[in-house]
Design a protein around this motif. Structure first.
Motif, short mmCIF file in Angstrom:
data_model
loop_
_atom_site.label_atom_id
_atom_site.label_comp_id
_atom_site.label_asym_id
_atom_site.label_seq_id
_atom_site.Cartn_x
_atom_site.Cartn_y
_atom_site.Cartn_z
N THR A 99 0.81 -1.22 0.00
CA THR A 99 0.00 0.00 0.00
C THR A 99 0.84 1.26 0.00
O THR A 99 0.35 2.33 -0.37
N ASP A 100 2.08 1.17 0.39
CA ASP A 100 2.97 2.34 0.35
C ASP A 100 3.18 2.74 -1.11
O ASP A 100 3.70 1.97 -1.91
N LYS A 101 2.78 3.95 -1.46
CA LYS A 101 2.84 4.42 -2.85
C LYS A 101 4.26 4.36 -3.41
O LYS A 101 4.47 4.04 -4.57
N MET A 102 5.23 4.65 -2.58
CA MET A 102 6.63 4.65 -3.04
C MET A 102 7.07 3.25 -3.47
O MET A 102 7.78 3.09 -4.45
N VAL A 103 6.63 2.22 -2.74
CA VAL A 103 7.00 0.84 -3.08
C VAL A 103 6.44 0.48 -4.45
O VAL A 103 7.15 -0.03 -5.32
N VAL A 104 5.17 0.75 -4.67
CA VAL A 104 4.53 0.40 -5.93
C VAL A 104 5.18 1.16 -7.09
O VAL A 104 5.51 0.58 -8.12
N GLU A 105 5.38 2.46 -6.93
CA GLU A 105 5.99 3.25 -8.00
C GLU A 105 7.38 2.75 -8.35
O GLU A 105 7.75 2.69 -9.52
N ARG A 106 8.17 2.41 -7.33
CA ARG A 106 9.53 1.92 -7.58
C ARG A 106 9.49 0.62 -8.36
O ARG A 106 10.23 0.43 -9.33
N ILE A 107 8.61 -0.30 -7.98
CA ILE A 107 8.50 -1.59 -8.68
C ILE A 107 8.05 -1.38 -10.12
O ILE A 107 8.60 -1.97 -11.05
#
Length: 195
Positions: A99-107
């Protein structure tokens, strides 16, 4: 020396052909790493992509054997550097883990992945690439409690091919008998007996 080959088979769309082709491999105890079938650029003609690890001599013999099947038009074999290929992979991870936006964007940015489904329990990501690329993303998602992973079969296009449909059109354009070859087992002096 064994190498990875992609065998491309053009065949008529007939029931049972896939089974007959796979039997050729199983009789020789050859493992198929990946197999995909789809329509081709020619109506009524299907294309099979079969990936195996074998020697060139064995692959050449397999192609000849496959071409003996009644509904098969042509079989080619190529090394990985002679084709453009991709595999599709799907990854299911708990939504609470990503759910952390930064994790999803990085992936998404780093691995060229995209989100294909989000619900309260899980998120499904999709990535297209070579096996090494999709395997790297498995390791990333394992850190986020990967629930499920599936990889599709290889789809491939031969780099130096003008397309099989061109050969079909050239064949169809020839006049009947233009390339007639006398049967080496039967000449005018031989007798054919029928019952």
């Amino acid at each position: 020396m064994k190498q990875q080959y992609t065998i491309t088979v053009y065949a008529e769309d007939r029931t049972g052909l896939l089974a007959r082709i796979t039997i050729i491999f199983s009789r020789r105890k050859i493992n198929i790493d990946s197999l995909s079938t789809s329509a081709s650029e020619i109506p009524g003609i299907h294309r099979f992509n079969i990936v195996i690890d074998e020697t060139e001599e064995v692959v050449r013999k397999l192609c000849r054997q496959i071409e003996k099947q009644v509904d098969v038009l042509k079989a080619y074999y190529n090394l990985n550097e002679e084709i453009v290929w991709q595999e599709l992979a799907l990854y299911k991870v708990p939504t609470s883990e990503v759910t952390d936006k930064m994790v999803v964007e990085r992936i998404l940015r780093e691995y060229g992945a995209r989100v294909v489904s989000i619900n309260n329990d899980y998120t499904v990501f999709e990535c297209t690439g070579h096996r090494e690329e999709t395997d790297r993303l498995v390791k990333v998602f394992e850190k986020y409690n990967l629930i499920e992973f599936v990889r599709g079969a290889r789809v491939a296009i031969i780099k130096k091919s003008e397309g099989f449909h061109k050969k079909i059109k050239e064949f169809e354009a020839k006049e009947p008998g233009e390339e007639a070859v006398e049967n080496e087992y039967l000449n005018q002096n031989d007798k054919v007996f029928t019952m």
